[in-house]
Design an enzyme around this catalytic site. Sequence first.
Site, mmCIF file in Angstrom:
data_model
loop_
_atom_site.group_PDB
_atom_site.id
_atom_site.type_symbol
_atom_site.label_atom_id
_atom_site.label_comp_id
_atom_site.label_asym_id
_atom_site.label_seq_id
_atom_site.Cartn_x
_atom_site.Cartn_y
_atom_site.Cartn_z
ATOM 1 N N LYS A 27 0.849 -1.186 0.000
ATOM 2 C CA LYS A 27 0.000 0.000 0.000
ATOM 3 C C LYS A 27 0.892 1.246 0.000
ATOM 4 C CE LYS A 27 -3.017 3.038 2.508
ATOM 5 N NZ LYS A 27 -2.155 4.172 2.042
ATOM 6 N N GLU A 45 8.888 1.506 11.416
ATOM 7 C CA GLU A 45 9.908 2.550 11.308
ATOM 8 C C GLU A 45 9.162 3.875 11.371
ATOM 9 O OE1 GLU A 45 11.857 5.453 10.435
ATOM 10 O OE2 GLU A 45 11.950 4.791 8.351
ATOM 11 N N CYS A 97 12.115 11.280 8.253
ATOM 12 C CA CYS A 97 12.039 10.880 9.658
ATOM 13 C C CYS A 97 13.390 11.009 10.338
ATOM 14 C CB CYS A 97 11.525 9.448 9.776
ATOM 15 S SG CYS A 97 12.588 8.231 8.966
ATOM 16 N N GLU A 133 8.215 16.676 16.151
ATOM 17 C CA GLU A 133 8.658 16.469 14.771
ATOM 18 C C GLU A 133 7.841 17.357 13.834
ATOM 19 O OE1 GLU A 133 9.901 12.747 11.957
ATOM 20 O OE2 GLU A 133 7.978 12.603 12.994
#
Length: 542
Positions: A176, A252, A286, A377
Amino acid sequence: MLRAKLFVGGRSCDAAGGQELNIVNPADETLLGVASSATREDVNAAVAAAKEALESWGSSSGKERAAVLRAIADSVEKHKDSLAEKEALNAGKPIQEAAWDMDDVAACFRHHAGLAEALEERQGKVVDVGMQEFSVRMFWEPVGVVGLIVPWNYPLLMAAWKVAAALAAGCTIVLKPSELTPFTAYDLAVYAFQEAKLPAGVLNVLPGLGPDCGGPLSEHPDVEKIAFTGSVPTGSRIMAACARDIRNVSLELGGKSPIVVFEDADVEKAVEWIMFGIFWTNGQICSATSRAIIHEDIAPRVFARLKQEAEKVAYIGPIICKSQYDKVLNYIESGKQEGATLLCGGGRPENVANKGFYIAPTVFTNVQPSMRIWKEEIFGPVLAATTFKTEAEAIALANDTWAGLASAGSPLLWSFLTADQDRSMRMARKFKCGIVWVNCSQPCFCQVPWGGVRKSGFGRDNGEYGLESFLEAKQVTEYKSSEPWEMFSLLFDLEDYATTYRATRDAYLKAANELKLATGPYKAARDAYVAATATYTKSLYE
């Protein structure tokens, strides 16, 4: 106009319900293309196709799988220009960066071809267990049908990291891609089937929304493993879905990583790596080293150079979409409101039109650990910088990431810039994180593991470590001696000890329960019981 359909069981098709997604070009906000949008019915069909293909693909040899993986690499190289152009338009990347990503995609498939061959060579590995009577061999088998859910910042490369490893292991796949960047994943499936001769059903691709497609895929009982790259909240939901059926999962997730610059660092090189660590891919990584911790003796020179170089940057590409663009601008505003000093950037670049989701490279100094731009973040080209005096203070500041997208003291990675080799290695070994970069930021190689700890996730992509996450280890133990095992004879020899044990146990319990007995008989019975228990227990291990 670009087009992405579903790819299920070796054929392109529309979503069962006819749903489609309009994909916007982040550079000018125009319609870039249309993608079919999968739902639960499509997930069921894709999983069924993968399950049907599993027996044949899972039992193929490592050499056979390696040949297909190399053929996929050839196809990526053949279509490099068109794939790079699609990713540049779709993800907002500069075309050079998108082209480098395609090189990395091809290299990833080639590397995993070698791992598939190496896996074949170690099948049946003999393990010495210290007993000549037994022969133990190890085998590694594919996990089974796997669901791979990948993000929008590196659409094809993040897919390749997981797809290549899963194929090398012998797994079949339902992939996906992000609903924002579906085009190159669809192309990959088509090229793999048509040009690389990957069997039908081994790689299925489902563009779609998270709740409609990703959720049903994560919950599907026939999917043995989910491998996900994305946000912490989504990762948490996926982990919960897998926990219900005790299914394999690797995650992750996000990070809020520091880059520490010591007083002995070269200023020009330091600024180069600081900028690369936060402005590459528009800061939408990230692993972005988004917190700069600069020694106070060198900070004025670093900040002056950083401002000069950041203001030279003419183009770093747009943010992926309007909602993310607004989120980044909100963080910039919060930095201003909370009292950080805006060194440069902070809004749209002067050299771009009014359309598109562009944000200039932005640097804040005098940032306090309590500020949102330090703790959370951002996923955009925004650097939060502060200073330190001592190594201990630098460590404390680097550790100051509250338990949001990165656990306190455990970001995805750390980066250090120093000329002191002893210091760099000392600090590298000290911190609990998945990756440490010394005198650089953001290098990434498919030969070595990638991943974090705690809220940055668990499990690894890339290299042998990534391959192992798609394998189940199996031991096969054989009794080789011509002599009888005689275990029951050994048990019969113990019967005398057992009889004594039971007799003394009964005497002890009787004495303990008869309170009228004098202390002497009770103590004698207890001591006899303890001695018999010790003798019996010892005999079991002799």
